[in-house]
Design a protein around this motif. Sequence first.
Motif, PDB file in Angstrom:
ATOM      1  N   CYS A 214       0.862  -1.175   0.000  1.00 25.45           N
ATOM      2  CA  CYS A 214       0.000   0.000   0.000  1.00 25.45           C
ATOM      3  C   CYS A 214       0.896   1.221   0.000  1.00 25.45           C
ATOM      4  O   CYS A 214       1.685   1.426   0.932  1.00 25.45           O
ATOM      5  N   TYR A 215       0.777   2.014  -1.044  1.00 31.11           N
ATOM      6  CA  TYR A 215       1.637   3.191  -1.156  1.00 31.11           C
ATOM      7  C   TYR A 215       1.327   4.215  -0.078  1.00 31.11           C
ATOM      8  O   TYR A 215       2.161   5.037   0.252  1.00 31.11           O
ATOM      9  N   GLY A 216       0.141   4.106   0.507  1.00 32.28           N
ATOM     10  CA  GLY A 216      -0.236   4.994   1.615  1.00 32.28           C
ATOM     11  C   GLY A 216       0.121   4.406   2.965  1.00 32.28           C
ATOM     12  O   GLY A 216      -0.267   4.950   4.001  1.00 32.28           O
TER      13      GLY A 216
ATOM     14  N   GLN B  78      -1.823   2.480   7.271  1.00 29.34           N
ATOM     15  CA  GLN B  78      -3.091   3.187   7.503  1.00 29.34           C
ATOM     16  C   GLN B  78      -4.009   3.042   6.287  1.00 29.34           C
ATOM     17  O   GLN B  78      -5.220   2.861   6.437  1.00 29.34           O
ATOM     18  N   GLN B  79      -3.439   3.113   5.080  1.00 36.77           N
ATOM     19  CA  GLN B  79      -4.238   2.946   3.861  1.00 36.77           C
ATOM     20  C   GLN B  79      -4.850   1.553   3.822  1.00 36.77           C
ATOM     21  O   GLN B  79      -6.025   1.407   3.479  1.00 36.77           O
TER      22      GLN B  79
ATOM     23  N   THR C 103      -7.749   1.358   6.272  1.00 33.07           N
ATOM     24  CA  THR C 103      -8.897   2.106   5.743  1.00 33.07           C
ATOM     25  C   THR C 103      -9.597   1.314   4.652  1.00 33.07           C
ATOM     26  O   THR C 103     -10.827   1.212   4.627  1.00 33.07           O
ATOM     27  N   LEU C 104      -8.806   0.762   3.719  1.00 37.61           N
ATOM     28  CA  LEU C 104      -9.396   0.002   2.617  1.00 37.61           C
ATOM     29  C   LEU C 104     -10.121  -1.248   3.099  1.00 37.61           C
ATOM     30  O   LEU C 104     -11.186  -1.590   2.594  1.00 37.61           O
TER      31      LEU C 104
ATOM     32  N   TRP D  92      -9.600  -0.636  -5.612  1.00 36.28           N
ATOM     33  CA  TRP D  92      -8.545  -0.146  -4.736  1.00 36.28           C
ATOM     34  C   TRP D  92      -7.530   0.602  -5.581  1.00 36.28           C
ATOM     35  O   TRP D  92      -7.094   0.150  -6.625  1.00 36.28           O
TER      36      TRP D  92
ATOM     37  N   GLY E  44      -3.710   2.683  -5.533  1.00 37.09           N
ATOM     38  CA  GLY E  44      -2.494   2.815  -4.743  1.00 37.09           C
ATOM     39  C   GLY E  44      -2.105   1.545  -4.029  1.00 37.09           C
ATOM     40  O   GLY E  44      -1.347   1.570  -3.065  1.00 37.09           O
ATOM     41  N   VAL E  45      -2.643   0.409  -4.476  1.00 42.72           N
ATOM     42  CA  VAL E  45      -2.319  -0.879  -3.859  1.00 42.72           C
ATOM     43  C   VAL E  45      -1.726  -1.777  -4.934  1.00 42.72           C
ATOM     44  O   VAL E  45      -2.284  -1.922  -6.020  1.00 42.72           O
TER      45      VAL E  45
END
Length: 152
Positions: free
Chosen positions: A57-59, A62-63, A66-67, A79, A81-82
Motif C-alpha cells: 500500500c503506497y499509503g 493506515q491505507q 482504511t481500505l 482499490w 495505490g495498492v
Amino acid sequence: MSDVCHMHERAIPMQETVETLDITEESVETLLCYLDLHPQQWVEPLHPTLSVCKLQCYGGPQQLRTLTKLYGLYGGTGWSGVHVEFSDLSFYIHSYGNLTVDELFAVCALLHSRVMAQERTQLYQLKTCFTVLCIVTAVFIWMIWMTAEFRH
C-alpha cells in the motif's frame, strides 16, 4: 480416520520441497497421486498455485486499514495505490489434518512400498537392457571376427 475431519487446503512450496527431498517435481507429484489413489484418499491433488501474496500500500499501513474497513478483506475492486504480487509456486492439495500415529505410519509405509516397487521395476528394466546390449555386442564382435578370419 480416527475422528471425522474435513479436508484442509494446503500449499506446499515446490522449490523448497524439491530441494529438501532431493527429488524432481514430477516425483513429488507421483507420490501425491499414490496417496490420492489409495482407498483412504489421504490427499486430493489440485492444480498448482501461487501461495504467497504480497500487498504493498503506497499509503502505508493506515491505507490498508482504511481500505479493509471500506471494502472488506476480499472486496478489493477499485482499490487504488495498492500493488498485489503473487509468488512461490506450490503443490496445492486437500488433506486430512488429524491422522493418528498409526495412520501416519501407514501413509509412510504405502509411499515406501510404492517407491521400492518402482525401483525394482526400473532395475529390472536396466538389467534387461544391459543383457540385450551384451548379446548384440557379442554377435557384432563375432561377425567382425569372422569377417576378418575369412579375409585371411
